[in-house]
Design a protein around this motif. Sequence first.
Motif, short mmCIF file in Angstrom:
data_model
loop_
_atom_site.label_atom_id
_atom_site.label_comp_id
_atom_site.label_asym_id
_atom_site.label_seq_id
_atom_site.Cartn_x
_atom_site.Cartn_y
_atom_site.Cartn_z
N PHE A 160 1.50 4.05 -31.45
CA PHE A 160 2.67 3.31 -31.70
C PHE A 160 2.74 2.79 -33.11
O PHE A 160 1.83 3.03 -33.63
N THR A 161 3.69 2.13 -33.25
CA THR A 161 4.01 1.81 -34.87
C THR A 161 3.66 0.31 -34.85
O THR A 161 4.19 -0.32 -34.19
N TYR A 162 3.10 -0.25 -35.79
CA TYR A 162 2.59 -1.58 -35.98
C TYR A 162 2.30 -1.61 -37.53
O TYR A 162 1.55 -1.22 -38.26
N CYS A 163 3.01 -2.51 -38.06
CA CYS A 163 2.95 -3.16 -39.51
C CYS A 163 2.99 -1.80 -40.37
O CYS A 163 2.37 -1.70 -41.37
N ASP A 164 4.09 -1.01 -40.10
CA ASP A 164 4.18 0.26 -40.87
C ASP A 164 2.85 1.23 -40.73
O ASP A 164 3.15 2.23 -41.56
N TYR A 165 2.13 1.10 -39.64
CA TYR A 165 0.95 2.13 -39.49
C TYR A 165 1.31 2.86 -38.29
O TYR A 165 1.97 1.96 -37.26
N THR A 166 1.03 4.09 -38.26
CA THR A 166 0.93 4.77 -36.76
C THR A 166 -0.31 4.42 -36.02
O THR A 166 -1.36 4.96 -37.00
N VAL A 167 -0.48 3.80 -35.28
CA VAL A 167 -1.63 3.24 -34.82
C VAL A 167 -2.15 4.15 -33.25
O VAL A 167 -1.31 4.38 -32.49
N THR A 168 -3.22 4.96 -33.30
CA THR A 168 -3.48 5.59 -31.94
C THR A 168 -4.86 5.02 -31.51
O THR A 168 -5.91 4.92 -32.12
N VAL A 169 -4.61 4.89 -30.21
CA VAL A 169 -5.84 4.31 -29.43
C VAL A 169 -6.24 5.21 -28.59
O VAL A 169 -5.23 5.78 -27.81
N THR A 170 -7.60 5.77 -28.48
CA THR A 170 -8.07 6.63 -27.43
C THR A 170 -8.76 6.14 -26.42
O THR A 170 -9.68 5.13 -26.56
N ALA A 171 -8.85 7.02 -25.38
CA ALA A 171 -9.53 6.76 -24.40
C ALA A 171 -11.23 6.58 -24.50
O ALA A 171 -11.83 5.98 -23.99
N ASN A 172 -11.55 7.18 -25.50
CA ASN A 172 -12.97 7.49 -26.00
C ASN A 172 -13.40 6.15 -26.57
O ASN A 172 -14.61 6.23 -27.17
N GLY A 173 -12.76 5.25 -27.15
CA GLY A 173 -13.03 4.21 -27.92
C GLY A 173 -12.62 4.19 -29.45
O GLY A 173 -13.19 3.34 -30.16
N SER A 217 -15.54 -7.19 -25.23
CA SER A 217 -14.61 -8.34 -24.85
C SER A 217 -13.42 -7.79 -24.18
O SER A 217 -13.06 -6.84 -24.14
N ALA A 218 -12.94 -8.85 -23.28
CA ALA A 218 -11.65 -8.38 -22.56
C ALA A 218 -10.54 -7.89 -23.15
O ALA A 218 -9.73 -7.19 -22.70
N ASN A 219 -10.67 -8.24 -24.53
CA ASN A 219 -9.29 -8.06 -25.32
C ASN A 219 -9.84 -7.24 -26.42
O ASN A 219 -9.17 -7.42 -27.45
N ALA A 220 -10.52 -6.43 -26.17
CA ALA A 220 -11.12 -5.66 -27.40
C ALA A 220 -10.18 -4.67 -27.97
O ALA A 220 -10.37 -4.67 -29.06
N TRP A 221 -9.34 -3.84 -27.07
CA TRP A 221 -8.60 -3.15 -27.94
C TRP A 221 -7.54 -3.80 -28.82
O TRP A 221 -7.38 -3.34 -29.75
N SER A 222 -6.81 -4.58 -28.12
CA SER A 222 -5.87 -5.35 -29.09
C SER A 222 -6.41 -5.93 -30.34
O SER A 222 -5.99 -5.95 -31.52
N HIS A 223 -7.69 -6.53 -30.26
CA HIS A 223 -8.27 -7.10 -31.37
C HIS A 223 -8.81 -6.02 -32.24
O HIS A 223 -8.53 -6.18 -33.48
N ALA A 224 -9.22 -4.99 -31.84
CA ALA A 224 -9.62 -3.96 -32.73
C ALA A 224 -8.57 -3.49 -33.49
O ALA A 224 -8.47 -2.98 -34.88
N VAL A 225 -7.28 -3.19 -32.88
CA VAL A 225 -6.00 -2.85 -33.46
C VAL A 225 -5.87 -4.00 -34.70
O VAL A 225 -5.55 -3.45 -35.78
N ILE A 226 -5.65 -4.98 -34.21
CA ILE A 226 -5.28 -6.21 -35.37
C ILE A 226 -6.44 -6.18 -36.49
O ILE A 226 -5.89 -6.31 -37.70
N GLU A 227 -7.61 -5.83 -36.20
CA GLU A 227 -8.75 -6.21 -37.09
C GLU A 227 -8.49 -4.71 -37.83
O GLU A 227 -8.87 -4.78 -39.26
#
Length: 80
Positions: free
Chosen positions: A61-74, A9-19
Amino acid sequence: MSPSSPTSSANAWSHAVIEAVAKEMNIHPTELPEKLYDVIDPGSLDSLFANKNPTGGTVTFTYCDYTVTVTANGDVSLEK
């Protein structure tokens, strides 16, 4: 936490982080104590790796006290 990959989906990355964060906190995504848009622009995050660029790249980036890493490979990974 093990990495997870977003859906197509178009908002897949943000939803993946939230989930991923909600799952790690063992709560429903609507119960997260912080809104993702308060720490990063979800639209920009979704656009950045929309084509899963195989040449690399990460956003951390930091979100809800977690260090979140999103990579180009998915991958979306969390560290406490």
